[in-house]
Design an enzyme around this catalytic site. Structure first.
Site, mmCIF file in Angstrom:
data_model
loop_
_atom_site.group_PDB
_atom_site.id
_atom_site.type_symbol
_atom_site.label_atom_id
_atom_site.label_comp_id
_atom_site.label_asym_id
_atom_site.label_seq_id
_atom_site.Cartn_x
_atom_site.Cartn_y
_atom_site.Cartn_z
ATOM 1 C CB CYS A 41 -0.903 -0.009 1.237
ATOM 2 S SG CYS A 41 -2.051 1.396 1.319
ATOM 3 C CG ASP A 43 -0.702 4.120 5.322
ATOM 4 O OD1 ASP A 43 0.205 4.630 6.021
ATOM 5 O OD2 ASP A 43 -1.891 4.114 5.663
ATOM 6 N NE ARG A 45 -0.701 4.681 8.759
ATOM 7 C CZ ARG A 45 -1.925 4.304 9.109
ATOM 8 N NH1 ARG A 45 -2.293 4.362 10.377
ATOM 9 N NH2 ARG A 45 -2.782 3.861 8.198
ATOM 10 C CG HIS A 97 -1.535 -1.027 6.011
ATOM 11 N ND1 HIS A 97 -2.100 -0.019 6.751
ATOM 12 C CD2 HIS A 97 -1.583 -0.611 4.722
ATOM 13 C CE1 HIS A 97 -2.469 0.969 5.950
ATOM 14 N NE2 HIS A 97 -2.166 0.639 4.717
ATOM 15 C CB CYS A 100 -5.797 -0.333 4.755
ATOM 16 S SG CYS A 100 -5.590 0.123 3.015
#
Length: 208
Positions: A41, A43, A45, A97, A100
């Site tokens: 992803c 993302d 993080r 994750h 999400c």
């Protein structure tokens, strides 16, 4: 983090690498030989190399919203083709994750404009597994389970492709589904039954 800080950090990183190995960048420029393709992803993080403790050159990485493998997405399909046929990776990992944002957005009924056709693919995952998901009363657990099921369905999408089927037949390429738990930092192997999925879909999706 402002842009000046980025360039300052880059200079520090170069210095640290050269202090450890004066030929670090000469060796890096020779080429790459990764054994893993990581599809994750976007993302901020979830940084693939840091999560796995991998060094530059060890993992080929593709990231998009909610770690999707969509049959008409030439971006992800090109990455898979290059990684499998030219880099000869041995494993493809689809890593989702918990928490999400893309999966959460797909669970809502809001009109998200240009994101709608992308998130529709996650809604299709929900549709395929609605009985199991609707039986989960706790919204957080339902959300987490959809994250897991989305990873599994993207693994299935990979297995449907000719390039993955051929690489499995020719040199034993395998597909794996993982979850990164943002609450603990742990990587969780969903232990998908790769060979089982392959057998089940070959009747329809077998490609020579």
């Amino acid at each position: 983090m402002d842009l000046d800080t980025v360039f300052e950090n880059n200079e520090k990183w170069i210095t640290e690498k050269l202090e450890t190995n004066s030929d670090y960048f000469k060796e890096l420029a020779v080429g790459q030989n990764p054994e893993l393709l990581y599809i994750g992803c976007s993302d901020s993080r979830v940084t693939a190399e840091e999560v796995m403790g991998a060094k530059p050159g060890e993992v080929f990485v593709h990231r998009n919203i909610a770690n999707m493998v969509i049959s008409i997405d030439l971006n992800v399909l090109s990455v898979v083709k290059y990684a499998v046929d030219y880099l000869k990776v041995k494993h493809i990992i689809v890593c989702g994750h918990y928490a999400c944002g893309g999966v959460k957005a797909a669970m809502q009924s809001a009109d998200l404009g240009v994101l709608n056709p992308w998130l529709r693919n996650i809604r299709d995952v929900y549709r395929l597994h609605k009985e199991e998901l609707n039986a989960i009363e706790d919204e957080t657990k339902k959300y987490d389970r959809l994250v897991e099921l989305n990873v599994k369905e993207q693994c299935v999408n990979l297995i449907k492709t000719a390039v993955v089927q051929k690489a499995y037949r020719d040199h034993g390429l395998k597909v794996h589904g993982w979850i990164f738990d943002v609450h603990t930092g742990k990587l969780i192997d969903l232990k998908i039954d790769f060979e089982g999925y392959l057998r089940n879909i070959m009747e329809i999706y077998h490609l020579d």
